[in-house]
Scaffold this motif. Structure first.
Motif, PDB file in Angstrom:
ATOM      1  N   VAL A 192       0.007  15.027   2.354  1.00 41.37           N
ATOM      2  CA  VAL A 192       0.488  14.759   0.843  1.00 41.37           C
ATOM      3  C   VAL A 192       2.139  15.401   0.548  1.00 41.37           C
ATOM      4  O   VAL A 192       2.767  14.384  -0.147  1.00 41.37           O
ATOM      5  CB  VAL A 192      -0.522  15.376  -0.298  1.00 41.37           C
ATOM      6  CG1 VAL A 192       0.209  14.820  -1.485  1.00 41.37           C
ATOM      7  CG2 VAL A 192      -1.567  14.569   0.021  1.00 41.37           C
ATOM      8  N   ILE A 221       4.447  12.722   1.527  1.00 38.75           N
ATOM      9  CA  ILE A 221       4.436  11.450   0.902  1.00 38.75           C
ATOM     10  C   ILE A 221       5.191  12.002  -0.943  1.00 38.75           C
ATOM     11  O   ILE A 221       6.328  11.255  -0.984  1.00 38.75           O
ATOM     12  CB  ILE A 221       3.133  11.544   0.431  1.00 38.75           C
ATOM     13  CG1 ILE A 221       2.970  10.832   2.420  1.00 38.75           C
ATOM     14  CG2 ILE A 221       3.251  10.065  -0.418  1.00 38.75           C
ATOM     15  CD1 ILE A 221       0.955  10.231   1.758  1.00 38.75           C
ATOM     16  N   TYR A 281       6.183   7.369   4.587  1.00 45.91           N
ATOM     17  CA  TYR A 281       5.084   6.882   3.952  1.00 45.91           C
ATOM     18  C   TYR A 281       3.806   7.135   4.006  1.00 45.91           C
ATOM     19  O   TYR A 281       3.414   7.650   4.835  1.00 45.91           O
ATOM     20  CB  TYR A 281       5.507   5.115   4.822  1.00 45.91           C
ATOM     21  CG  TYR A 281       7.123   4.780   4.380  1.00 45.91           C
ATOM     22  CD1 TYR A 281       6.842   3.726   2.828  1.00 45.91           C
ATOM     23  CD2 TYR A 281       7.458   4.409   5.503  1.00 45.91           C
ATOM     24  CE1 TYR A 281       8.195   2.843   3.119  1.00 45.91           C
ATOM     25  CE2 TYR A 281       8.971   3.802   5.294  1.00 45.91           C
ATOM     26  CZ  TYR A 281       9.641   3.303   4.114  1.00 45.91           C
ATOM     27  OH  TYR A 281      10.030   2.336   3.842  1.00 45.91           O
ATOM     28  N   PRO A 282       2.859   6.788   3.272  1.00 44.11           N
ATOM     29  CA  PRO A 282       1.390   7.406   3.641  1.00 44.11           C
ATOM     30  C   PRO A 282       1.208   6.616   5.024  1.00 44.11           C
ATOM     31  O   PRO A 282       0.723   7.495   5.697  1.00 44.11           O
ATOM     32  CB  PRO A 282       0.813   6.165   2.271  1.00 44.11           C
ATOM     33  CG  PRO A 282       1.898   5.949   1.690  1.00 44.11           C
ATOM     34  CD  PRO A 282       3.583   6.129   1.971  1.00 44.11           C
ATOM     35  N   SER A 283       0.966   5.092   5.604  1.00 40.40           N
ATOM     36  CA  SER A 283       0.954   5.201   7.206  1.00 40.40           C
ATOM     37  C   SER A 283       1.723   5.640   7.883  1.00 40.40           C
ATOM     38  O   SER A 283       0.663   5.852   9.325  1.00 40.40           O
ATOM     39  CB  SER A 283       1.741   3.645   6.753  1.00 40.40           C
ATOM     40  OG  SER A 283       3.096   3.043   6.591  1.00 40.40           O
ATOM     41  N   PHE A 326       2.224   6.508  -7.124  1.00 35.84           N
ATOM     42  CA  PHE A 326       1.307   7.213  -7.651  1.00 35.84           C
ATOM     43  C   PHE A 326       1.430   9.021  -7.188  1.00 35.84           C
ATOM     44  O   PHE A 326       1.899   9.764  -8.728  1.00 35.84           O
ATOM     45  CB  PHE A 326       0.180   7.123  -7.036  1.00 35.84           C
ATOM     46  CG  PHE A 326      -1.124   7.751  -7.105  1.00 35.84           C
ATOM     47  CD1 PHE A 326      -2.108   7.342  -8.624  1.00 35.84           C
ATOM     48  CD2 PHE A 326      -2.313   8.438  -6.614  1.00 35.84           C
ATOM     49  CE1 PHE A 326      -3.038   8.515  -9.202  1.00 35.84           C
ATOM     50  CE2 PHE A 326      -2.959   9.782  -7.235  1.00 35.84           C
ATOM     51  CZ  PHE A 326      -3.625   9.720  -7.869  1.00 35.84           C
ATOM     52  N   VAL A 327       1.592   9.437  -5.940  1.00 31.41           N
ATOM     53  CA  VAL A 327       1.621  10.644  -6.062  1.00 31.41           C
ATOM     54  C   VAL A 327       2.943  11.208  -6.097  1.00 31.41           C
ATOM     55  O   VAL A 327       2.512  12.394  -6.967  1.00 31.41           O
ATOM     56  CB  VAL A 327       2.385  10.583  -3.817  1.00 31.41           C
ATOM     57  CG1 VAL A 327       1.683  12.323  -4.031  1.00 31.41           C
ATOM     58  CG2 VAL A 327       0.742  10.167  -3.873  1.00 31.41           C
ATOM     59  N   PHE A 329       0.465  -1.689  -0.115  1.00 37.05           N
ATOM     60  CA  PHE A 329      -0.006  -0.127  -0.138  1.00 37.05           C
ATOM     61  C   PHE A 329       1.171   1.294  -0.343  1.00 37.05           C
ATOM     62  O   PHE A 329       0.529   2.216  -1.150  1.00 37.05           O
ATOM     63  CB  PHE A 329      -1.055   0.414   1.085  1.00 37.05           C
ATOM     64  CG  PHE A 329      -1.661   1.513   1.466  1.00 37.05           C
ATOM     65  CD1 PHE A 329      -2.648   1.610   0.393  1.00 37.05           C
ATOM     66  CD2 PHE A 329      -1.477   1.919   2.768  1.00 37.05           C
ATOM     67  CE1 PHE A 329      -2.866   3.249   1.245  1.00 37.05           C
ATOM     68  CE2 PHE A 329      -1.935   3.114   2.686  1.00 37.05           C
ATOM     69  CZ  PHE A 329      -3.015   4.365   2.191  1.00 37.05           C
ATOM     70  N   ASP A 330       2.007   1.714   0.858  1.00 38.52           N
ATOM     71  CA  ASP A 330       2.612   2.432   1.092  1.00 38.52           C
ATOM     72  C   ASP A 330       3.444   2.784  -0.203  1.00 38.52           C
ATOM     73  O   ASP A 330       3.284   3.641  -0.532  1.00 38.52           O
ATOM     74  CB  ASP A 330       3.497   2.167   2.639  1.00 38.52           C
ATOM     75  CG  ASP A 330       3.116   2.582   3.406  1.00 38.52           C
ATOM     76  OD1 ASP A 330       2.046   3.742   3.407  1.00 38.52           O
ATOM     77  OD2 ASP A 330       3.569   2.199   4.686  1.00 38.52           O
ATOM     78  N   SER A 364       2.928   1.832  -3.520  1.00 41.88           N
ATOM     79  CA  SER A 364       2.284   2.170  -4.214  1.00 41.88           C
ATOM     80  C   SER A 364       1.353   3.547  -4.009  1.00 41.88           C
ATOM     81  O   SER A 364       1.218   4.178  -5.660  1.00 41.88           O
ATOM     82  CB  SER A 364       0.439   0.672  -3.936  1.00 41.88           C
ATOM     83  OG  SER A 364       1.034  -0.166  -4.678  1.00 41.88           O
ATOM     84  N   VAL A 365       1.140   3.724  -3.144  1.00 36.49           N
ATOM     85  CA  VAL A 365       0.788   5.511  -2.744  1.00 36.49           C
ATOM     86  C   VAL A 365       1.822   6.484  -3.231  1.00 36.49           C
ATOM     87  O   VAL A 365       1.476   6.985  -3.915  1.00 36.49           O
ATOM     88  CB  VAL A 365       0.035   5.661  -1.312  1.00 36.49           C
ATOM     89  CG1 VAL A 365      -0.530   7.073  -1.207  1.00 36.49           C
ATOM     90  CG2 VAL A 365      -1.250   4.640  -1.257  1.00 36.49           C
TER      91      VAL A 365
END
Length: 215
Positions: free
Chosen positions: A173, A176, A182-184, A43-44, A36-37, A39-40
């Protein structure tokens, strides 16, 4: 009755935030959020461009350090001299100071290293939870809470909440995007700070209720 419901709502929120943070911390500890981390982050950071990097650096700058100090001092002066709500300063300082201390304790407890995918800026220290996210949530959250009742118009209150939420989200944001969290980390920071803010408001309102009864 209405006062009691507000007290209960703050306590319930603090429990929910604490449970959410506990879940995220558990998943981070067992490396269940790695996919998850990353991947986000990809993307960002896929939005990366020189103009956007300047914007993100601006938002990350107002999430800590001198800008936050200046904003906090400005709000303290507003509460003390303009609105004459000096007792509310205790809550303001307690939330900000406690949030910073809690972040230090949590980072030392988890010892999570920062991402190594692509860093646009370089920073030191541990990663989980995000200090910028916790600081932003605490500062703009408690400010919105204290200023809420001084804005009579419904549209004014809506603008206050929207602006505060947008700032908190943008700062998270930006961390990130810049590759330092990390997003988490950001989500964990929001949840930890939400717990601290809601708990502080609950204690403050409970004390305020007792003071009104005794007066």
């Amino acid at each position: 009755m209405k006062f009691t419901l507000k007290l209960s709502a703050a306590l319930l929120l603090s429990i929910l935030f604490a449970a959410g943070f506990g879940l995220v911390a558990l998943l981070v500890g067992y490396h269940r959020l790695n996919v998850f981390d990353r991947s986000v982050i990809r993307f960002v950071q896929g939005w990366e461009s020189p103009p956007l990097s300047h914007v993100m650096k601006f938002f990350t700058a107002i999430g800590a350090g001198l800008p936050v100090t200046a904003i906090a001092v400005g709000i303290v002066l507003l509460l003390f001299f303009v609105l004459k709500h000096r007792r509310e300063l205790i809550l303001f300082v307690f939330v900000l100071g406690g949030s910073q201390l809690l972040n230090v304790i949590l980072k030392l407890a988890f010892h999570r290293e920062r991402p190594d995918i692509h860093r646009i800026i370089q920073v030191a220290g541990y990663s989980f939870p995000s200090g910028h996210s916790m600081g932003a949530f605490s500062l703009y959250g408690v400010s919105a809470y204290l200023l809420w009742k001084h804005i009579p118009a419904r549209w004014g209150r809506a603008i206050l909440i929207a602006a505060s939420a947008a700032l908190v989200l943008a700062i998270g944001v930006s961390r990130i995007y810049l590759g330092v969290h990390y997003p988490s980390d950001v989500i964990g920071g929001y949840l930890a700070s939400g717990f601290w803010l809601a708990s502080s408001i609950w204690v403050y309102r409970k004390y305020d209720k007792r003071r009104v009864r005794q007066s």
